[in-house]
Motif scaffolding. Structure first.
Motif, PDB file in Angstrom:
ATOM      1  N   MET A 110     -11.302 -26.067  16.640  1.00 34.46           N
ATOM      2  CA  MET A 110     -10.587 -27.321  16.822  1.00 34.46           C
ATOM      3  C   MET A 110     -11.558 -28.502  16.767  1.00 34.46           C
ATOM      4  SD  MET A 110      -7.816 -28.522  19.736  1.00 34.46           S
ATOM      5  CE  MET A 110      -8.504 -27.396  20.886  1.00 34.46           C
ATOM      6  N   ALA A 111     -12.690 -28.409  17.429  1.00 38.02           N
ATOM      7  CA  ALA A 111     -13.669 -29.498  17.440  1.00 38.02           C
ATOM      8  C   ALA A 111     -14.223 -29.741  16.039  1.00 38.02           C
ATOM      9  CB  ALA A 111     -14.808 -29.170  18.408  1.00 38.02           C
ATOM     10  N   THR A 112     -14.446 -28.682  15.268  1.00 39.78           N
ATOM     11  CA  THR A 112     -14.942 -28.818  13.901  1.00 39.78           C
ATOM     12  C   THR A 112     -13.922 -29.556  13.037  1.00 39.78           C
ATOM     13  OG1 THR A 112     -16.203 -26.777  14.138  1.00 39.78           O
ATOM     14  CG2 THR A 112     -15.811 -27.555  11.901  1.00 39.78           C
ATOM     15  N   GLY A 113     -12.646 -29.218  13.189  1.00 40.55           N
ATOM     16  CA  GLY A 113     -11.599 -29.899  12.433  1.00 40.55           C
ATOM     17  C   GLY A 113     -11.499 -31.378  12.771  1.00 40.55           C
ATOM     18  N   ILE A 114     -11.602 -31.693  14.050  1.00 41.83           N
ATOM     19  CA  ILE A 114     -11.542 -33.097  14.477  1.00 41.83           C
ATOM     20  C   ILE A 114     -12.741 -33.865  13.939  1.00 41.83           C
ATOM     21  CG2 ILE A 114     -11.683 -34.623  16.504  1.00 41.83           C
ATOM     22  CD1 ILE A 114     -10.023 -32.452  17.988  1.00 41.83           C
ATOM     23  N   LEU A 115     -13.921 -33.269  14.017  1.00 45.16           N
ATOM     24  CA  LEU A 115     -15.136 -33.910  13.509  1.00 45.16           C
ATOM     25  C   LEU A 115     -15.042 -34.138  12.004  1.00 45.16           C
ATOM     26  CD1 LEU A 115     -17.957 -34.988  14.081  1.00 45.16           C
ATOM     27  CD2 LEU A 115     -18.827 -32.665  13.735  1.00 45.16           C
ATOM     28  N   ALA A 116     -14.556 -33.149  11.271  1.00 44.54           N
ATOM     29  CA  ALA A 116     -14.407 -33.300   9.819  1.00 44.54           C
ATOM     30  C   ALA A 116     -13.426 -34.414   9.483  1.00 44.54           C
ATOM     31  CB  ALA A 116     -13.954 -31.984   9.197  1.00 44.54           C
ATOM     32  N   TYR A 120     -14.398 -37.862   7.460  1.00 46.04           N
ATOM     33  CA  TYR A 120     -13.638 -38.219   6.259  1.00 46.04           C
ATOM     34  C   TYR A 120     -13.063 -39.635   6.401  1.00 46.04           C
ATOM     35  CZ  TYR A 120     -10.087 -38.225   2.628  1.00 46.04           C
ATOM     36  OH  TYR A 120      -9.317 -38.552   1.560  1.00 46.04           O
ATOM     37  N   SER A 121     -12.500 -39.944   7.558  1.00 50.07           N
ATOM     38  CA  SER A 121     -11.904 -41.267   7.776  1.00 50.07           C
ATOM     39  C   SER A 121     -12.961 -42.366   7.695  1.00 50.07           C
ATOM     40  CB  SER A 121     -11.218 -41.323   9.143  1.00 50.07           C
ATOM     41  OG  SER A 121     -10.147 -40.422   9.189  1.00 50.07           O
ATOM     42  N   LEU A 122     -14.133 -42.132   8.262  1.00 52.10           N
ATOM     43  CA  LEU A 122     -15.186 -43.121   8.233  1.00 52.10           C
ATOM     44  C   LEU A 122     -15.735 -43.326   6.817  1.00 52.10           C
ATOM     45  CD1 LEU A 122     -17.104 -42.224  11.516  1.00 52.10           C
ATOM     46  CD2 LEU A 122     -15.627 -44.200  11.104  1.00 52.10           C
ATOM     47  N   ARG A 123     -15.863 -42.262   6.057  1.00 49.94           N
ATOM     48  CA  ARG A 123     -16.415 -42.355   4.699  1.00 49.94           C
ATOM     49  C   ARG A 123     -15.444 -43.034   3.742  1.00 49.94           C
ATOM     50  NH1 ARG A 123     -19.493 -37.649   2.205  1.00 49.94           N
ATOM     51  NH2 ARG A 123     -20.752 -39.352   1.478  1.00 49.94           N
ATOM     52  N   THR A 124     -14.143 -42.848   3.934  1.00 50.17           N
ATOM     53  CA  THR A 124     -13.165 -43.444   3.027  1.00 50.17           C
ATOM     54  C   THR A 124     -12.707 -44.821   3.507  1.00 50.17           C
ATOM     55  OG1 THR A 124     -11.332 -42.318   4.131  1.00 50.17           O
ATOM     56  CG2 THR A 124     -12.317 -41.231   2.214  1.00 50.17           C
ATOM     57  N   GLY A 125     -13.111 -45.216   4.685  1.00 52.75           N
ATOM     58  CA  GLY A 125     -12.771 -46.521   5.216  1.00 52.75           C
ATOM     59  C   GLY A 125     -11.351 -46.646   5.727  1.00 52.75           C
ATOM     60  N   LEU A 126     -10.767 -45.549   6.125  1.00 55.93           N
ATOM     61  CA  LEU A 126      -9.387 -45.583   6.657  1.00 55.93           C
ATOM     62  C   LEU A 126      -9.343 -46.074   8.067  1.00 55.93           C
ATOM     63  CD1 LEU A 126      -7.949 -42.262   5.241  1.00 55.93           C
ATOM     64  CD2 LEU A 126      -7.544 -44.562   4.418  1.00 55.93           C
TER      65      LEU A 126
END
Length: 126
Positions: A110-116, A120-126
């Motif tokens: 679960m922690a790995t999924g949240i971190l991923a 992803y959100s930070l890299r795409t600017g969402l």
């Protein structure tokens, strides 16, 4: 799916004065996917019991999962090198859905999924 089962079983148990206790059950299955049959436990059962057994060497490795209702909770964690057996118990309806061998593993996934998702959100600017 689990919410549907809870609503459905609540309707079956409501007319009776005895509280219903349900567990997922299976017998000696190679995968947790085969262990989603809902079974109403006996009035004497207090636990949903999961027994996980694994063994073998190299390509001959295998695992088996058994889930059932139980009046007692046997604490078994036996590791013989090429074979291992462990049990886990829980005390409320449908609590034995997961076939994970430990809660720590589930938290790690679960922690790995949240971190991923965060990365992803930070890299795409969402």
């Amino acid at each position: 799916m689990q919410i549907f089962l809870l609503v459905e079983t609540a309707g079956l148990c409501a007319p009776f004065s005895v509280a219903c206790f349900w567990c997922y059950t299976c017998n000696d299955e190679p995968s947790n996917w085969n262990c989603v049959k809902a079974t109403k436990c006996a009035d004497t059962d207090k636990y949903c019991l999961t027994i996980y057994a694994s063994g073998g060497i190299g390509d001959k490795k295998g695992q088996r999962i058994t889930k059932k209702c139980s009046p007692v909770c046997p604490q078994t964690n036996l590791n013989l090198g090429v074979a291992a057996i462990s049990t886990s118990c829980c005390e409320h309806s449908f609590c034995n859905l997961s076939g994970a061998s430990s809660v720590k593993t589930s938290y790690l996934v679960m922690a790995t999924g949240i971190l991923a998702s965060l990365i992803y959100s930070l890299r795409t600017g969402l």
